[in-house]
Design a protein around this motif. Sequence first.
Motif, short mmCIF file in Angstrom:
data_model
loop_
_atom_site.label_atom_id
_atom_site.label_comp_id
_atom_site.label_asym_id
_atom_site.label_seq_id
_atom_site.Cartn_x
_atom_site.Cartn_y
_atom_site.Cartn_z
N ILE A 63 -27.71 -0.10 -31.51
CA ILE A 63 -26.78 0.99 -31.04
C ILE A 63 -25.88 -0.50 -30.04
O ILE A 63 -27.06 -1.04 -29.42
N ILE A 64 -24.98 -0.80 -29.92
CA ILE A 64 -24.32 -1.01 -29.08
C ILE A 64 -24.33 0.34 -27.10
O ILE A 64 -24.11 1.30 -27.52
N ASN A 65 -24.91 0.26 -25.83
CA ASN A 65 -24.95 0.65 -25.80
C ASN A 65 -24.35 0.66 -24.59
O ASN A 65 -23.47 1.45 -24.35
N GLN A 66 -23.34 -0.85 -24.47
CA GLN A 66 -22.93 -0.85 -23.48
C GLN A 66 -22.06 -2.18 -23.74
O GLN A 66 -22.68 -2.90 -24.27
N ALA A 67 -21.03 -2.48 -23.48
CA ALA A 67 -19.98 -3.68 -23.34
C ALA A 67 -19.25 -3.83 -22.33
O ALA A 67 -18.20 -2.59 -21.81
N VAL A 68 -19.66 -4.96 -20.87
CA VAL A 68 -18.80 -4.56 -19.69
C VAL A 68 -18.10 -5.97 -19.22
O VAL A 68 -19.02 -7.11 -19.48
N VAL A 117 -22.82 -7.59 -23.03
CA VAL A 117 -23.17 -6.80 -24.58
C VAL A 117 -24.76 -6.38 -24.45
O VAL A 117 -25.16 -7.31 -25.19
N ARG A 118 -25.16 -4.95 -24.05
CA ARG A 118 -26.24 -4.64 -24.27
C ARG A 118 -26.57 -3.74 -25.31
O ARG A 118 -25.72 -3.09 -25.79
N THR A 119 -27.52 -3.82 -25.93
CA THR A 119 -27.78 -3.51 -27.77
C THR A 119 -29.19 -2.55 -27.41
O THR A 119 -30.03 -3.60 -26.67
N ASN A 120 -29.55 -2.06 -28.65
CA ASN A 120 -31.47 -1.17 -29.01
C ASN A 120 -31.81 -3.13 -29.25
O ASN A 120 -33.04 -2.27 -29.84
N GLY A 121 -31.18 -3.88 -29.80
CA GLY A 121 -31.60 -5.23 -30.73
C GLY A 121 -32.90 -5.85 -29.88
O GLY A 121 -33.23 -5.92 -29.11
N ALA A 122 -33.47 -6.79 -30.95
CA ALA A 122 -34.21 -7.61 -30.32
C ALA A 122 -33.98 -8.56 -29.30
O ALA A 122 -34.31 -8.60 -28.36
N VAL A 123 -33.13 -8.99 -28.82
CA VAL A 123 -32.05 -9.66 -28.05
C VAL A 123 -31.37 -8.51 -27.42
O VAL A 123 -29.97 -8.18 -28.57
N GLU A 124 -32.19 -8.18 -25.99
CA GLU A 124 -31.10 -6.71 -25.46
C GLU A 124 -29.58 -7.50 -25.11
O GLU A 124 -28.61 -6.08 -25.13
N MET A 125 -29.22 -8.79 -24.87
CA MET A 125 -27.91 -9.02 -24.09
C MET A 125 -27.31 -10.00 -24.65
O MET A 125 -28.05 -10.97 -24.65
N THR A 126 -26.33 -9.99 -24.78
CA THR A 126 -25.81 -11.08 -25.55
C THR A 126 -23.97 -11.52 -24.44
O THR A 126 -23.63 -10.18 -24.58
N ARG A 127 -24.00 -12.33 -24.13
CA ARG A 127 -22.07 -12.63 -23.36
C ARG A 127 -21.46 -13.14 -24.20
O ARG A 127 -21.73 -14.52 -24.81
#
Length: 135
Positions: free
Chosen positions: A65-70, A113-123
């Motif tokens: 799930i993508i929680n947020q993309a800012v 990009v913030r997700t519910n994944g193992a890596v919570e934040m990706t730029r």
Amino acid sequence: MKKLILFTLMLMCCITSGFAQGDNDKKQAEIKFDKLIHDFGKFSESDPVVTCVFTYTNVGETPLIINQAVASCGCTVPEYTKKPVMPGEKGEIKITYNGAGKFPGHFKKSITVRTNGAVEMTRLYVEGDMEEAKK
């Protein structure tokens, strides 16, 4: 004797906790992007809106799930699917840069990009060169 029993009990709790955490790591969602940077190249100030798509895959074992993309600036707008992406499936994040009213030249913007994944934040990054409109 009491100390030995207490020590043994604490050791067993720590070991059990460690195994439980290890199992959770394997079952998380995991996002993998096909690229992290997009270069729009050169485009004219007279046509200042450019768009690209970042494709990603859920390589984990649970729904992603993508929680947020800012975006780092209001001139850059991310759009993404709000529904969960199942394991093995792909999703997209569409990025639109609008250079209207901005000075011509090079730009580089980031999208977090913030997700519910193992890596919570990706730029993610978009960049390009907006050239002055020919008169």
